[in-house]
Scaffold this motif. Structure first.
Motif, PDB file in Angstrom:
ATOM      1  N   ILE A 128     -10.221  22.257  -6.617  1.00 38.59           N
ATOM      2  CA  ILE A 128     -10.193  20.826  -6.920  1.00 38.59           C
ATOM      3  C   ILE A 128     -10.736  20.119  -5.692  1.00 38.59           C
ATOM      4  CG2 ILE A 128      -8.696  18.815  -7.233  1.00 38.59           C
ATOM      5  CD1 ILE A 128      -6.777  20.638  -8.767  1.00 38.59           C
ATOM      6  N   ILE A 129     -11.637  19.172  -5.901  1.00 39.39           N
ATOM      7  CA  ILE A 129     -12.130  18.358  -4.797  1.00 39.39           C
ATOM      8  C   ILE A 129     -11.331  17.059  -4.790  1.00 39.39           C
ATOM      9  CG2 ILE A 129     -14.102  17.157  -3.787  1.00 39.39           C
ATOM     10  CD1 ILE A 129     -15.906  19.229  -5.190  1.00 39.39           C
ATOM     11  N   PHE A 130     -10.711  16.774  -3.663  1.00 41.81           N
ATOM     12  CA  PHE A 130      -9.852  15.604  -3.507  1.00 41.81           C
ATOM     13  C   PHE A 130     -10.490  14.664  -2.491  1.00 41.81           C
ATOM     14  CE2 PHE A 130      -6.406  13.302  -1.442  1.00 41.81           C
ATOM     15  CZ  PHE A 130      -5.638  12.880  -2.511  1.00 41.81           C
ATOM     16  N   ILE A 131     -10.800  13.448  -2.918  1.00 41.11           N
ATOM     17  CA  ILE A 131     -11.373  12.462  -2.002  1.00 41.11           C
ATOM     18  C   ILE A 131     -10.220  11.688  -1.374  1.00 41.11           C
ATOM     19  CG2 ILE A 131     -12.905  10.482  -1.748  1.00 41.11           C
ATOM     20  CD1 ILE A 131     -14.460  11.543  -4.185  1.00 41.11           C
ATOM     21  N   ASN A 132     -10.142  11.762  -0.056  1.00 39.33           N
ATOM     22  CA  ASN A 132      -9.039  11.204   0.713  1.00 39.33           C
ATOM     23  C   ASN A 132      -9.509   9.995   1.527  1.00 39.33           C
ATOM     24  OD1 ASN A 132      -6.357  11.249   1.598  1.00 39.33           O
ATOM     25  ND2 ASN A 132      -6.820  12.537   3.352  1.00 39.33           N
ATOM     26  N   LYS A 133      -8.585   9.281   2.092  1.00 41.82           N
ATOM     27  CA  LYS A 133      -8.837   8.139   2.982  1.00 41.82           C
ATOM     28  C   LYS A 133      -9.552   6.994   2.266  1.00 41.82           C
ATOM     29  CE  LYS A 133      -8.552  10.817   7.162  1.00 41.82           C
ATOM     30  NZ  LYS A 133      -8.953  10.930   8.546  1.00 41.82           N
ATOM     31  N   ILE A 134      -9.185   6.780   1.017  1.00 43.70           N
ATOM     32  CA  ILE A 134      -9.828   5.732   0.218  1.00 43.70           C
ATOM     33  C   ILE A 134      -9.394   4.334   0.631  1.00 43.70           C
ATOM     34  CG2 ILE A 134     -10.226   7.223  -1.770  1.00 43.70           C
ATOM     35  CD1 ILE A 134      -7.741   5.998  -3.070  1.00 43.70           C
ATOM     36  N   ASP A 135      -8.340   4.253   1.431  1.00 41.42           N
ATOM     37  CA  ASP A 135      -7.867   2.957   1.901  1.00 41.42           C
ATOM     38  C   ASP A 135      -8.524   2.541   3.221  1.00 41.42           C
ATOM     39  OD1 ASP A 135      -6.599   5.041   3.265  1.00 41.42           O
ATOM     40  OD2 ASP A 135      -4.808   3.843   3.671  1.00 41.42           O
ATOM     41  N   ARG A 136      -9.290   3.407   3.830  1.00 41.10           N
ATOM     42  CA  ARG A 136      -9.879   3.151   5.144  1.00 41.10           C
ATOM     43  C   ARG A 136     -11.123   2.281   5.070  1.00 41.10           C
ATOM     44  NH1 ARG A 136      -7.993   7.356   8.773  1.00 41.10           N
ATOM     45  NH2 ARG A 136      -5.835   7.581   8.126  1.00 41.10           N
ATOM     46  N   LEU A 137     -11.319   1.472   6.105  1.00 38.52           N
ATOM     47  CA  LEU A 137     -12.528   0.673   6.223  1.00 38.52           C
ATOM     48  C   LEU A 137     -13.736   1.606   6.250  1.00 38.52           C
ATOM     49  CD1 LEU A 137     -13.515  -2.235   6.594  1.00 38.52           C
ATOM     50  CD2 LEU A 137     -13.411  -1.859   9.051  1.00 38.52           C
ATOM     51  N   GLY A 138     -14.744   1.320   5.472  1.00 38.72           N
ATOM     52  CA  GLY A 138     -15.930   2.172   5.383  1.00 38.72           C
ATOM     53  C   GLY A 138     -15.882   3.171   4.248  1.00 38.72           C
ATOM     54  N   SER A 139     -14.773   3.196   3.527  1.00 33.56           N
ATOM     55  CA  SER A 139     -14.644   4.093   2.375  1.00 33.56           C
ATOM     56  C   SER A 139     -15.709   3.746   1.336  1.00 33.56           C
ATOM     57  CB  SER A 139     -13.247   3.925   1.770  1.00 33.56           C
ATOM     58  OG  SER A 139     -13.140   4.600   0.552  1.00 33.56           O
ATOM     59  N   ASP A 140     -16.380   4.781   0.813  1.00 38.92           N
ATOM     60  CA  ASP A 140     -17.415   4.573  -0.204  1.00 38.92           C
ATOM     61  C   ASP A 140     -17.361   5.728  -1.195  1.00 38.92           C
ATOM     62  OD1 ASP A 140     -19.655   4.066  -1.744  1.00 38.92           O
ATOM     63  OD2 ASP A 140     -20.963   3.668  -0.031  1.00 38.92           O
ATOM     64  N   ILE A 141     -16.444   5.628  -2.134  1.00 38.61           N
ATOM     65  CA  ILE A 141     -16.188   6.714  -3.075  1.00 38.61           C
ATOM     66  C   ILE A 141     -17.417   7.039  -3.921  1.00 38.61           C
ATOM     67  CG2 ILE A 141     -14.826   7.426  -5.074  1.00 38.61           C
ATOM     68  CD1 ILE A 141     -12.508   5.823  -3.826  1.00 38.61           C
ATOM     69  N   CYS A 158     -14.362  13.356 -12.882  1.00 33.02           N
ATOM     70  CA  CYS A 158     -13.459  12.496 -12.118  1.00 33.02           C
ATOM     71  C   CYS A 158     -12.215  12.243 -12.951  1.00 33.02           C
ATOM     72  CB  CYS A 158     -14.149  11.175 -11.781  1.00 33.02           C
ATOM     73  SG  CYS A 158     -15.542  11.387 -10.665  1.00 33.02           S
ATOM     74  N   LEU A 159     -11.051  12.502 -12.370  1.00 39.80           N
ATOM     75  CA  LEU A 159      -9.795  12.357 -13.091  1.00 39.80           C
ATOM     76  C   LEU A 159      -9.144  11.004 -12.866  1.00 39.80           C
ATOM     77  CD1 LEU A 159      -8.287  15.887 -12.416  1.00 39.80           C
ATOM     78  CD2 LEU A 159      -9.556  15.095 -14.421  1.00 39.80           C
ATOM     79  N   GLN A 160      -9.526  10.327 -11.796  1.00 41.20           N
ATOM     80  CA  GLN A 160      -8.948   9.028 -11.488  1.00 41.20           C
ATOM     81  C   GLN A 160     -10.034   8.090 -10.985  1.00 41.20           C
ATOM     82  OE1 GLN A 160      -5.942  10.356  -8.674  1.00 41.20           O
ATOM     83  NE2 GLN A 160      -4.377  10.037 -10.212  1.00 41.20           N
ATOM     84  N   ASN A 161      -9.716   6.800 -11.011  1.00 40.81           N
ATOM     85  CA  ASN A 161     -10.618   5.796 -10.484  1.00 40.81           C
ATOM     86  C   ASN A 161      -9.829   4.918  -9.522  1.00 40.81           C
ATOM     87  OD1 ASN A 161     -12.941   4.340 -10.078  1.00 40.81           O
ATOM     88  ND2 ASN A 161     -13.349   4.021 -12.253  1.00 40.81           N
ATOM     89  N   VAL A 162     -10.542   4.077  -8.799  1.00 39.60           N
ATOM     90  CA  VAL A 162      -9.924   3.303  -7.734  1.00 39.60           C
ATOM     91  C   VAL A 162     -10.310   1.833  -7.855  1.00 39.60           C
ATOM     92  CG1 VAL A 162      -9.860   3.002  -5.225  1.00 39.60           C
ATOM     93  CG2 VAL A 162      -9.951   5.288  -6.189  1.00 39.60           C
ATOM     94  N   LYS A 163      -9.342   0.978  -7.572  1.00 40.13           N
ATOM     95  CA  LYS A 163      -9.590  -0.456  -7.423  1.00 40.13           C
ATOM     96  C   LYS A 163      -9.249  -0.831  -5.981  1.00 40.13           C
ATOM     97  CE  LYS A 163      -8.311  -1.919 -12.090  1.00 40.13           C
ATOM     98  NZ  LYS A 163      -7.330  -2.688 -12.868  1.00 40.13           N
ATOM     99  N   ASN A 164      -9.912  -1.831  -5.456  1.00 43.11           N
ATOM    100  CA  ASN A 164      -9.642  -2.353  -4.108  1.00 43.11           C
ATOM    101  C   ASN A 164      -9.809  -1.295  -3.026  1.00 43.11           C
ATOM    102  OD1 ASN A 164      -8.914  -4.795  -5.387  1.00 43.11           O
ATOM    103  ND2 ASN A 164      -6.831  -4.049  -5.646  1.00 43.11           N
ATOM    104  N   GLU A 165     -10.860  -0.511  -3.162  1.00 41.19           N
ATOM    105  CA  GLU A 165     -11.175   0.525  -2.171  1.00 41.19           C
ATOM    106  C   GLU A 165     -11.302  -0.103  -0.783  1.00 41.19           C
ATOM    107  OE1 GLU A 165     -14.812   3.703  -1.470  1.00 41.19           O
ATOM    108  OE2 GLU A 165     -14.911   2.316  -3.136  1.00 41.19           O
ATOM    109  N   ALA A 166     -11.000   0.671   0.235  1.00 41.01           N
ATOM    110  CA  ALA A 166     -11.122   0.274   1.637  1.00 41.01           C
ATOM    111  C   ALA A 166     -10.199  -0.896   1.993  1.00 41.01           C
ATOM    112  CB  ALA A 166     -12.574  -0.059   1.990  1.00 41.01           C
ATOM    113  N   SER A 167      -9.008  -0.904   1.378  1.00 35.45           N
ATOM    114  CA  SER A 167      -8.037  -1.963   1.694  1.00 35.45           C
ATOM    115  C   SER A 167      -6.625  -1.407   1.589  1.00 35.45           C
ATOM    116  CB  SER A 167      -8.206  -3.138   0.728  1.00 35.45           C
ATOM    117  OG  SER A 167      -7.659  -2.823  -0.535  1.00 35.45           O
ATOM    118  N   ASP A 168      -5.685  -2.178   2.097  1.00 33.13           N
ATOM    119  CA  ASP A 168      -4.277  -1.793   1.984  1.00 33.13           C
ATOM    120  C   ASP A 168      -3.760  -1.940   0.559  1.00 33.13           C
ATOM    121  OD1 ASP A 168      -4.077  -1.166   4.668  1.00 33.13           O
ATOM    122  OD2 ASP A 168      -3.399  -3.172   5.236  1.00 33.13           O
TER     123      ASP A 168
END
Length: 183
Positions: A128-141, A158-168
């Motif tokens: 499984i490929i896991f994309i980590n650090k999606i909350d970090r500045l510069g994140s570009d999924i 892709c099993l999941q999606n993200v909103k508000n990437e690169a933020s708390d």
């Protein structure tokens, strides 16, 4: 892998500083093995126990931690990410039933990520490929997904999606509708 197997060996592999040990901490916390999540930076993680690991903030040896989840005994093997310790990772791969390849959403696919992917493919380890650090500045999924398709494997799901990437305020949600999504 047969369904009657009562244990599984899962390896966490990645390039340096992708977050393998932090993910291991979360597994141990979620399973109830530890009460609080340790920190690599503070030298309080469970699997980085050597003094040199605490000082440098990186794993230099593979370490395992065990826990039970849904009546399955899981041996989680946290491997080093620095290329200088590749032989340590290679020794661990033969014991794995499956692997989690961690890719940082900030740094993306690195040369060492490709080496690890090739090694996992060579010995046919389900991964499984896991994309980590999606909350970090510069994140570009989206860019990282394109890198994965170009450098590792083009046929991904892709099993999941993200909103508000690169933020708390990052939010993760399932792509597929799930009627049991009440948790």
């Amino acid at each position: 892998m047969s369904n009657d197997k009562k244990f599984i060996n899962i390896g966490i592999v990645a390039h340096v500083d992708a977050g393998k040990t932090s993910i291991t901490e979360h597994f141990l916390h979620k399973s109830g093995i530890i009460r609080s999540i340790g920190s690599v930076d503070k030298g309080t993680s469970q699997t980085d126990w050597l003094e040199v690991e605490k000082e440098r903030g990186i794993s230099v040896r593979s370490a395992s931690a065990s826990f039970k989840w849904n009546n399955i005994n899981i041996n989680l093997i946290d491997t080093p990410g620095h290329i200088d310790f590749s032989s340590e990772v290679e020794r661990s791969l033969r014991a794995l039933d499956c692997a989690i390849l961690v890719v940082s959403a900030v740094e993306g696919v690195q040369a060492h990520t490709e080496n690890l992917w090739d090694a996992l493919r060579k010995i046919d380890i389900p991964t499984i490929i896991f994309i980590n650090k999606i909350d970090r500045l510069g994140s570009d999924i989206l860019n990282v997904i394109q890198e994965i398709k170009k450098e590792l494997i083009s046929n991904i799901v892709c099993l999941q999606n993200v909103k508000n990437e690169a933020s708390d305020d990052v939010e993760i949600f399932e792509i597929f509708n799930n009627e049991n999504n009440n948790e």
